[in-house]
Scaffold this motif. Structure first.
Motif, PDB file in Angstrom:
ATOM      1  N   ASP A 125       0.811  -1.219   0.000  1.00 40.87           N
ATOM      2  CA  ASP A 125       0.000   0.000   0.000  1.00 40.87           C
ATOM      3  C   ASP A 125       0.848   1.274   0.000  1.00 40.87           C
ATOM      4  O   ASP A 125       0.492   2.272  -0.640  1.00 40.87           O
ATOM      5  CB  ASP A 125      -0.951  -0.005   1.212  1.00 40.87           C
ATOM      6  N   LEU A 126       1.997   1.249   0.679  1.00 42.00           N
ATOM      7  CA  LEU A 126       2.798   2.474   0.763  1.00 42.00           C
ATOM      8  C   LEU A 126       3.504   2.781  -0.561  1.00 42.00           C
ATOM      9  O   LEU A 126       3.750   3.941  -0.881  1.00 42.00           O
ATOM     10  CB  LEU A 126       3.815   2.367   1.908  1.00 42.00           C
ATOM     11  N   THR A 163       9.753   1.280   4.995  1.00 33.91           N
ATOM     12  CA  THR A 163       9.742   0.175   4.039  1.00 33.91           C
ATOM     13  C   THR A 163      10.890   0.335   3.049  1.00 33.91           C
ATOM     14  O   THR A 163      11.078   1.406   2.475  1.00 33.91           O
ATOM     15  CB  THR A 163       8.390   0.039   3.302  1.00 33.91           C
ATOM     16  N   THR A 165      11.708  -1.552   0.043  1.00 37.58           N
ATOM     17  CA  THR A 165      11.379  -1.487  -1.388  1.00 37.58           C
ATOM     18  C   THR A 165      10.374  -0.359  -1.668  1.00 37.58           C
ATOM     19  O   THR A 165      10.386   0.198  -2.757  1.00 37.58           O
ATOM     20  CB  THR A 165      10.851  -2.833  -1.928  1.00 37.58           C
ATOM     21  N   ASP A 306      16.627  -9.867   8.389  1.00 36.65           N
ATOM     22  CA  ASP A 306      17.215 -10.896   7.525  1.00 36.65           C
ATOM     23  C   ASP A 306      18.329 -11.694   8.214  1.00 36.65           C
ATOM     24  O   ASP A 306      18.875 -12.635   7.627  1.00 36.65           O
ATOM     25  CB  ASP A 306      17.758 -10.265   6.227  1.00 36.65           C
ATOM     26  N   ILE A 328       9.453  -6.814  12.421  1.00 38.12           N
ATOM     27  CA  ILE A 328       9.222  -6.348  11.038  1.00 38.12           C
ATOM     28  C   ILE A 328       8.155  -7.184  10.341  1.00 38.12           C
ATOM     29  O   ILE A 328       7.253  -6.644   9.697  1.00 38.12           O
ATOM     30  CB  ILE A 328      10.535  -6.397  10.207  1.00 38.12           C
TER      31      ILE A 328
HETATM   32  C1  UD1 Z   1      13.130  -5.664   2.075  1.00 35.90           C
HETATM   33  C2  UD1 Z   1      14.145  -6.720   1.743  1.00 35.90           C
HETATM   34  C3  UD1 Z   1      13.958  -7.914   2.653  1.00 35.90           C
HETATM   35  C4  UD1 Z   1      13.985  -7.475   4.105  1.00 35.90           C
HETATM   36  C5  UD1 Z   1      13.012  -6.328   4.341  1.00 35.90           C
HETATM   37  C6  UD1 Z   1      13.081  -5.736   5.738  1.00 35.90           C
HETATM   38  C7  UD1 Z   1      14.557  -6.459  -0.656  1.00 35.90           C
HETATM   39  C8  UD1 Z   1      14.371  -7.012  -2.019  1.00 35.90           C
HETATM   40  N1  UD1 Z   1      13.972  -7.130   0.351  1.00 35.90           N
HETATM   41  O1  UD1 Z   1      11.846  -6.211   1.828  1.00 35.90           O
HETATM   42  O2  UD1 Z   1      15.010  -8.829   2.419  1.00 35.90           O
HETATM   43  O3  UD1 Z   1      13.593  -8.570   4.901  1.00 35.90           O
HETATM   44  O4  UD1 Z   1      13.251  -5.277   3.415  1.00 35.90           O
HETATM   45  O5  UD1 Z   1      14.321  -5.201   5.972  1.00 35.90           O
HETATM   46  O6  UD1 Z   1      15.247  -5.469  -0.449  1.00 35.90           O
HETATM   47  N2  UD1 Z   1       4.926  -2.532   4.703  1.00 35.90           N
HETATM   48  C9  UD1 Z   1       3.661  -1.991   4.650  1.00 35.90           C
HETATM   49  N3  UD1 Z   1       3.232  -1.438   3.474  1.00 35.90           N
HETATM   50  C10 UD1 Z   1       4.020  -1.373   2.377  1.00 35.90           C
HETATM   51  C11 UD1 Z   1       5.311  -1.928   2.443  1.00 35.90           C
HETATM   52  C12 UD1 Z   1       5.735  -2.514   3.616  1.00 35.90           C
HETATM   53  O7  UD1 Z   1       2.918  -2.032   5.608  1.00 35.90           O
HETATM   54  O8  UD1 Z   1       3.586  -0.840   1.347  1.00 35.90           O
HETATM   55  C13 UD1 Z   1       5.410  -3.158   5.961  1.00 35.90           C
HETATM   56  C14 UD1 Z   1       5.627  -4.668   5.817  1.00 35.90           C
HETATM   57  O9  UD1 Z   1       4.450  -5.376   6.052  1.00 35.90           O
HETATM   58  C15 UD1 Z   1       6.684  -4.908   6.885  1.00 35.90           C
HETATM   59  C16 UD1 Z   1       7.499  -3.612   6.892  1.00 35.90           C
HETATM   60  O10 UD1 Z   1       6.695  -2.652   6.241  1.00 35.90           O
HETATM   61  O11 UD1 Z   1       6.072  -5.045   8.140  1.00 35.90           O
HETATM   62  C17 UD1 Z   1       8.825  -3.707   6.222  1.00 35.90           C
HETATM   63  O12 UD1 Z   1       8.675  -4.267   4.944  1.00 35.90           O
HETATM   64  P1  UD1 Z   1       9.565  -3.772   3.727  1.00 35.90           P
HETATM   65  O13 UD1 Z   1      10.722  -3.007   4.222  1.00 35.90           O
HETATM   66  O14 UD1 Z   1       8.716  -3.132   2.702  1.00 35.90           O
HETATM   67  O15 UD1 Z   1      10.096  -5.117   3.158  1.00 35.90           O
HETATM   68  P2  UD1 Z   1      10.553  -5.326   1.694  1.00 35.90           P
HETATM   69  O16 UD1 Z   1      10.957  -4.006   1.103  1.00 35.90           O
HETATM   70  O17 UD1 Z   1       9.542  -6.150   1.011  1.00 35.90           O
END
Ligand code: UD1
Length: 417
Positions: A125-126, A163, A165, A306, A328
């Motif tokens: 969503d973000l 987040t 990514t 990780d 996380i």
């Molecule tokens: C990246 C890494 C992954 C690592 C993670 C946390 C890559 C390819 N992957 O994953 O190896 O484990 O960071 O350091 O770089 N969230 C939301 N909304 C969003 C996006 C995220 O609520 O739109 C939340 C997720 O549910 C989670 C937290 O944010 O609780 C962190 O996730 P995020 O940092 O986005 O993980 P990735 O970027 O997928």
């Protein structure tokens, strides 16, 4: 299907080189699509996720070539399809990273919405909120995210959650937006900084990478570049834990110690002696057992999620009791049941695991469930008595380059069947 067989009990000794970082190379490869010409990316690790990313960009019409020293050349000038289909997104969630570059440079993107995942719900969503704030029209239809824009327009974006990514997607999009974008509560991970450095080398104007506020002045075009990917801090940490668990002594070369502060602090707490140089880290456990260490995962510079599974594996055979808290991802304890099959004493309550160190683990057939969980099972196998047979090792190949060769080089009795 490939399996890994390990005869445990050998203290690791020797030197191992660190590969380029998976979590940096994926966004960097995708960011090359923002350029007006071909770019060269060096120090690319040989990983399944890199192959998947190349397939994804190739299907979109980009021309790709790879040499035997793992340099990839990406020429985006022949791009003609702006889509990431479900069959690729479901094998690699990081495919979502094409969204920002496609909509910023080509005005359109259709990316299959990533579904659930073994470690948690992982919403995007973000990412969508950020692109909308930059003026993109974004809809979710028939399982796809569809995004359109004539030209994105800079804006101030406050991320509700840190987040990685999500920050990367918005950062890439903002480089070609008109005007200024400010990303607040941005991820500060070294991989985000590496992506920013790559974009800067293409002509992007970015300030504040590595802090929680990034400012991007949009430019009209980005040029081709040549760039070398930073060393993988998670791979480095995984080998260091392997050495600590087995009572061994190893040196990781081509590493970036500054990115591992939280991990090295915890390894020191186990009783390991650690020495660092500019690009190497040496860990010496002097034949001792590690002491248990408590872990709470957090965004960088906190302790990385990780590395949680690997430290859990170490705690199973450590002196004492440890509490591991995962903040996380809500379901990132899939390795617990497999570690229990090897004799570990672990109790999970919500997002906390209590691990009582046992005198030793016993080899058994076990199953890899996700990337870092699989690494923890390999580590457990290195100390278990007898034979550990790990199934579904394709999870490991997504993120660890030639892991069995690197561990064999350190003396481990490990082979792929
Ligand atoms: C990246 C890494 C992954 C690592 C993670 C946390 C890559 C390819 N992957 O994953 O190896 O484990 O960071 O350091 O770089 N969230 C939301 N909304 C969003 C996006 C995220 O609520 O739109 C939340 C997720 O549910 C989670 C937290 O944010 O609780 C962190 O996730 P995020 O940092 O986005 O993980 P990735 O970027 O997928």
């Amino acid at each position: 299907m490939a399996r890994i067989e390990i005869h445990g009990g050998v203290p690791l000794q020797g030197e191992v080189w660190v590969s380029g970082a998976k979590n940096a190379v994926l966004p960097i490869l995708v960011a090359s699509l923002l350029g007006d010409g071909p770019s060269l990316v060096n120090n690319v690790p040989h990983l399944q996720d890199v192959t998947t990313t190349m397939e994804l960009m190739g299907r979109m019409g980009a021309e790709l070539s790879i040499n035997d020293r793992m340099t990839i050349e990406i020429d985006p000038r022949s791009m003609n399809l702006f889509e990431a289909p479900y069959d690729l997104v479901k094998t690699m969630r990081a495919s979502i990273l094409v969204l920002g570059p496609l909509v910023a440079k080509y005005g359109q993107a259709r990316v299959s919405l990533p579904g659930g995942c073994a470690i948690g719900s992982r919403p995007v969503d973000l990412h969508l909120h950020g692109l909308r704030a930059l003026g993109a029209r974004v809809e979710v239809r028939n399982g796809n995210i569809e995004a359109y824009a004539d030209r994105l327009i800079g804006n101030r974006i406050i991320m509700d959650t840190v987040t990685v990514t999500g920050t990367e997607n918005i950062l890439m999009a903002a480089t070609l937006a008109r005007g200024t974008t400010i990303i607040e509560n941005a991820a500060q991970e070294p991989e985000v900084v590496d992506l920013a450095d790559f974009l800067i080398s293409m002509g992007a104007r970015i300030e504040g990478a590595g802090t929680n506020t990034m400012t991007v002045e949009g430019v009209d075009n980005l040029r081709s570049t040549e760039f070398s990917v930073l060393p993988d801090r998670i791979e480095t940490g995984t080998y260091l834990v392997a050495a600590a668990m087995t009572g061994g002594r190893i040196r990781c070369t081509r590493a970036r110690p500054a990115h591992l502060d939280a991990v090295l602090d915890k390894l020191s707490e186990t009783g390991a002696q650690i020495c660092v140089g500019e690009d190497w880290i040496e860990l010496d456990m002097q034949g001792k057992k590690p002491r248990s260490v408590d872990i709470t995962t957090a965004p960088y510079p906190g302790f990385p999620t990780d590395m949680q599974a690997q430290f859990m594996a170490m705690n199973t055979i450590a002196e004492g009791t440890a509490v591991v808290t995962e903040t996380i991802f809500e379901n990132r304890f899939m390795h617990v049941q497999e570690l229990q099959r090897l004799g570990a004493d672990i109790q999970v309550k919500g997002n906390t695991a209590i691990i009582r160190g046992v005198p030793g683990l016993n080899g058994a057939p076990i199953m890899a469930t996700d990337l870092r969980a699989s690494a923890s099972l390999v580590l457990a196998g290195l100390v278990a008595d007898g034979v550990t047979l790990i199934d579904r090792v394709y999870h490991i190949d997504r993120g660890y380059e030639i892991i069995e060769e690197k561990l064999s080089g350190l003396g481990a009795r490990i082979k792929r069947l």
